[in-house]
Write a protein that holds these residues in place. Sequence first.
Motif, PDB file in Angstrom:
ATOM      1  N   LEU A 204      42.212  57.532  68.941  1.00  0.00           N
ATOM      2  CA  LEU A 204      42.601  57.483  70.346  1.00  0.00           C
ATOM      3  C   LEU A 204      44.019  58.027  70.521  1.00  0.00           C
ATOM      4  O   LEU A 204      44.897  57.790  69.679  1.00  0.00           O
ATOM      5  N   LYS A 205      44.235  58.734  71.608  1.00  0.00           N
ATOM      6  CA  LYS A 205      45.481  59.472  71.804  1.00  0.00           C
ATOM      7  C   LYS A 205      46.712  58.588  71.668  1.00  0.00           C
ATOM      8  O   LYS A 205      47.708  58.962  71.037  1.00  0.00           O
ATOM      9  N   GLU A 206      46.641  57.385  72.238  1.00  0.00           N
ATOM     10  CA  GLU A 206      47.827  56.526  72.232  1.00  0.00           C
ATOM     11  C   GLU A 206      48.137  55.939  70.852  1.00  0.00           C
ATOM     12  O   GLU A 206      49.204  55.339  70.654  1.00  0.00           O
ATOM     13  N   PHE A 207      47.228  56.127  69.879  1.00  0.00           N
ATOM     14  CA  PHE A 207      47.454  55.597  68.532  1.00  0.00           C
ATOM     15  C   PHE A 207      47.716  56.713  67.508  1.00  0.00           C
ATOM     16  O   PHE A 207      47.812  56.432  66.319  1.00  0.00           O
ATOM     17  N   ARG A 208      47.845  57.939  67.966  1.00  0.00           N
ATOM     18  CA  ARG A 208      48.095  59.044  67.048  1.00  0.00           C
ATOM     19  C   ARG A 208      49.560  59.082  66.629  1.00  0.00           C
ATOM     20  O   ARG A 208      50.431  58.533  67.300  1.00  0.00           O
ATOM     21  N   GLY A 209      49.809  59.718  65.483  1.00  0.00           N
ATOM     22  CA  GLY A 209      51.170  59.865  64.992  1.00  0.00           C
ATOM     23  C   GLY A 209      51.756  58.617  64.368  1.00  0.00           C
ATOM     24  O   GLY A 209      52.972  58.544  64.159  1.00  0.00           O
ATOM     25  N   ARG A 210      50.916  57.642  64.016  1.00  0.00           N
ATOM     26  CA  ARG A 210      51.408  56.384  63.446  1.00  0.00           C
ATOM     27  C   ARG A 210      50.884  56.149  62.031  1.00  0.00           C
ATOM     28  O   ARG A 210      51.045  55.070  61.481  1.00  0.00           O
TER      29      ARG A 210
END
Length: 262
Positions: A204-210
Amino acid sequence: MTITEQYLRAYDQQLRTDAETPSAIDVTLEGPLRLVTFDGGRGFITYQDLGGADAGEIAVLVATAISHFQADPRITEVEWKTRGHDHAPGLQEALLANGFTPDEAESIMVGPLEGLARAVPLPDGVSLRKVFSDDGVRAMSAMADEAFGDPASPRQADSLMARLARNDGMELWVAESQGQMVSAGRLEPVPNSDFAGIWGGATLKEFRGRGIYRALTAARAHSALAAGKLLAHSDSTEDSRPILERSGLLKVSTTTPYRWKR
């Protein structure tokens, strides 16, 4: 021979066979082509090579292949999987002339599973698990549709449940944050080969880059190593390619799906 060439040779020899379509319900051979039918009205066309066919011969192969699927009213869409390193004169023109349209090209990535299996810390509150139940698979598929910006559809979930029922080694993994599925992917160990496929990465977009997708990939790589596999392969978007490259996978070629819809 460079390591990239070695990986590409292994990919062509070990994966471009029946190993590529373990969930097929029917396979028809047409010259060098394998015409594959999947659950849910999906057709798939692949091959190890085109046997040195010229443009005229390839045009006949394309027309014959699509006629095969058009004759089956159950088939609603067909994918022809092209590879950038194949000798295939006139293939693109023949596909377009027969009603196929291209998707975005992706990178074919191959490399050692050990590099992918390095431990990755999870963000607080995030956990990983395998999914087996009908409810879990349907929730995973719905989340993946949302992550990719696709309309919600039961087709993928139905196909995955059929695969799990066959017990062919496929594993479905998800990452959850406070009980919500936020990332998912498949592991597909390939029988009688050194390979396992790392597929379907959706976050999901809001959980990317983590680091969640990377941790999910590491968990799948650990599972593949435990099953005796040595190499990973994946068709990678530009979003996930750098992640795989940092773990030692190499881009050995490209693949472009061409799709026909009834």
